[in-house]
Design an enzyme around this catalytic site. Structure first.
Site, PDB file in Angstrom:
ATOM      1  N   GLY A 194       0.801  -1.230   0.000  1.00  0.00           N
ATOM      2  CA  GLY A 194       0.000   0.000   0.000  1.00  0.00           C
ATOM      3  C   GLY A 194       0.828   1.272   0.000  1.00  0.00           C
ATOM      4  N   THR A 242     -20.724  17.717   3.944  1.00  0.00           N
ATOM      5  CA  THR A 242     -21.956  16.933   4.142  1.00  0.00           C
ATOM      6  C   THR A 242     -23.146  17.605   3.459  1.00  0.00           C
ATOM      7  OG1 THR A 242     -22.561  18.135   6.149  1.00  0.00           O
ATOM      8  CG2 THR A 242     -21.173  16.182   6.429  1.00  0.00           C
ATOM      9  N   HIS A 257      -9.633  27.775   2.484  1.00  0.00           N
ATOM     10  CA  HIS A 257     -10.689  27.929   3.491  1.00  0.00           C
ATOM     11  C   HIS A 257     -10.518  29.237   4.275  1.00  0.00           C
ATOM     12  CE1 HIS A 257     -13.660  27.025   6.439  1.00  0.00           C
ATOM     13  NE2 HIS A 257     -12.777  27.050   7.411  1.00  0.00           N
ATOM     14  N   ASP A 312     -19.844  29.854  -0.894  1.00  0.00           N
ATOM     15  CA  ASP A 312     -19.062  29.242   0.182  1.00  0.00           C
ATOM     16  C   ASP A 312     -17.841  28.581  -0.444  1.00  0.00           C
ATOM     17  OD1 ASP A 312     -18.421  28.524   2.760  1.00  0.00           O
ATOM     18  OD2 ASP A 312     -20.138  27.195   3.078  1.00  0.00           O
ATOM     19  N   LYS A 317     -26.138  30.333  11.513  1.00  0.00           N
ATOM     20  CA  LYS A 317     -26.141  28.863  11.597  1.00  0.00           C
ATOM     21  C   LYS A 317     -25.481  28.382  12.887  1.00  0.00           C
ATOM     22  CE  LYS A 317     -22.203  26.559   9.528  1.00  0.00           C
ATOM     23  NZ  LYS A 317     -21.456  26.102   8.362  1.00  0.00           N
TER      24      LYS A 317
HETATM   25  C1  R5P Z   1     -17.279  26.203   7.071  1.00  0.00           C
HETATM   26  O1  R5P Z   1     -16.601  26.990   7.706  1.00  0.00           O
HETATM   27  C2  R5P Z   1     -17.103  26.012   5.605  1.00  0.00           C
HETATM   28  O2  R5P Z   1     -16.918  27.225   4.946  1.00  0.00           O
HETATM   29  C3  R5P Z   1     -18.291  25.274   5.010  1.00  0.00           C
HETATM   30  O3  R5P Z   1     -19.457  26.068   5.228  1.00  0.00           O
HETATM   31  C4  R5P Z   1     -18.477  23.932   5.675  1.00  0.00           C
HETATM   32  O4  R5P Z   1     -17.251  23.267   5.711  1.00  0.00           O
HETATM   33  C5  R5P Z   1     -19.484  23.101   4.918  1.00  0.00           C
HETATM   34  O5  R5P Z   1     -19.609  21.871   5.568  1.00  0.00           O
HETATM   35  P1  R5P Z   1     -20.918  20.997   5.436  1.00  0.00           P
HETATM   36  O6  R5P Z   1     -21.249  20.879   3.982  1.00  0.00           O
HETATM   37  O7  R5P Z   1     -20.563  19.693   6.074  1.00  0.00           O
HETATM   38  O8  R5P Z   1     -22.004  21.721   6.206  1.00  0.00           O
END
Ligand code: R5P
Length: 318
Positions: A39, A226, A131, A221, A195
């Site tokens: 691996g 998820t 990010h 975003d 949120k």
């Molecule tokens: C958070 O700080 C990021 O900018 C995204 O909003 C987040 O990672 C999205 O994650 P999920 O799709 O799991 O809600």
């Protein structure tokens, strides 16, 4: 350019690398990237790179650890083969969300991964929609952080909306800078979803700050993982009167059953880029992929020719 530049691809996103190479008019450079029987990652660079300007295109997307190790080992092989300069082209930089110590006894993985890439021997990094912008400072080498905004705003569904009808929405307080920059560029209103993260995999939209009634909402975003933040945000926007909800999310991580959840949600259209390859199993009618190959091709050519790339940064969230 053909003789002095080599563009290698890891296994994370060969299609994007091919598109970039087509635009630069070079062939992807030959390399064997496979696994030993136990691996371990096996790499052999199959052309002479001595004195060359080398680019390695590899997103550290799922399988994250496999792709990260491939990137590190490719950089090591290229450094030992006397490449003149190695640029790690990381369209999606994973492990970025743990970028500060927000609880006791947790790691800062964004810094750890930056150290690993530095120490492997990369001379510079080219990435997109990190990010958090300050992750650039986690590296001791130059980092260029591109923005997908122009690719998104060129898309027909977004282009056709009258700015007076449009509201740009940040799915959380952390994303407000980027949403504000989109709103300014589009001449649109701005709103924020208040949120609350209930668990690592689920969120709850509490309120909407800003006017969304009767508007077309564009959620922006950096990551959809998820899908919880986006889906909850879209649900709240429709509840408070938004007519349509579009989303422009740079990196389609789409973990677990996110693709299905998006398809069955209040989102009308989700735009993602090809920073992460979208597998066949995750393709859905509401998910549209916008290529950022030309953005990376332009940046790579400019880096190679020692030209300024600030022309590509006409959008800096502040
Ligand atoms: C958070 O700080 C990021 O900018 C995204 O909003 C987040 O990672 C999205 O994650 P999920 O799709 O799991 O809600």
């Amino acid at each position: 350019m053909v003789n002095s530049i080599s563009v290698f691809s890891g296994n994370s996103n060969p299609d994007l690398c091919q598109k970039i190479c087509d635009m630069i008019k070079v062939k992807p450079a030959p390399a064997l990237i496979s696994r030993f029987s136990d691996g371990e990652v096996r790499v052999k660079i199959e052309e002479n790179v001595r004195g060359k300007d080398v680019f390695v295109v590899q997103s550290t997307s799922s399988p994250v650890n496999e792709n990260l190790m491939e990137l590190l080992i490719m950089i090591d092989a290229l450094r030992r083969a006397s490449a003149k300069r190695i640029t790690a082209v990381i369209p999606y930089f994973g492990y970025a969300r743990q970028d500060r110590k927000d609880q006791p006894r947790v790691p800062i993985t964004a810094k750890l991964v930056a150290n690993l890439i530095d120490n492997a021997g990369a001379n510079r990094v080219l990435t997109m929609d990190l990010h958090a912008g300050q992750i650039q400072g986690f590296f001791d080498i130059p980092v260029d952080n591109l923005y997908a905004v122009n690719a998104f705003l060129d898309y027909s569904s977004i282009k056709s909306v009258n700015s007076a009808d449009l509201v740009v929405v940040s799915p959380d307080v952390g994303g407000i800078k980027i949403a504000r920059a989109y709103a300014k560029r589009l001449g649109a209103g701005l709103a924020i979803v208040d949120k609350r993260r209930v668990s690592p995999d689920s969120t709850e939209a509490m309120h909407i700050l800003g006017e969304v009634d009767g508007k077309i909402a564009l959620i922006v975003d950096d990551i959809i993982a998820t899908g919880s933040s986006l889906i909850e945000g879209a649900r709240a926007l429709k509840k408070f009167g938004a007519k349509k909800v579009y989303a422009a999310i740079s990196h389609g991580v789409l973990s677990k059953d996110a693709a299905d959840r998006v398809e069955n949600s209040d989102i009308d259209e989700l735009l993602i880029t090809d920073s992460i390859a979208l597998s066949e199993e995750k393709k859905r009618s509401k998910i549209k992929v916008i290529s950022v190959a030309s953005l990376f091709a332009e940046a790579i050519q400019r880096i190679h020719l020692e030209k300024s790339i600030s022309i590509l940064f006409d959008f800096v969230p502040q």
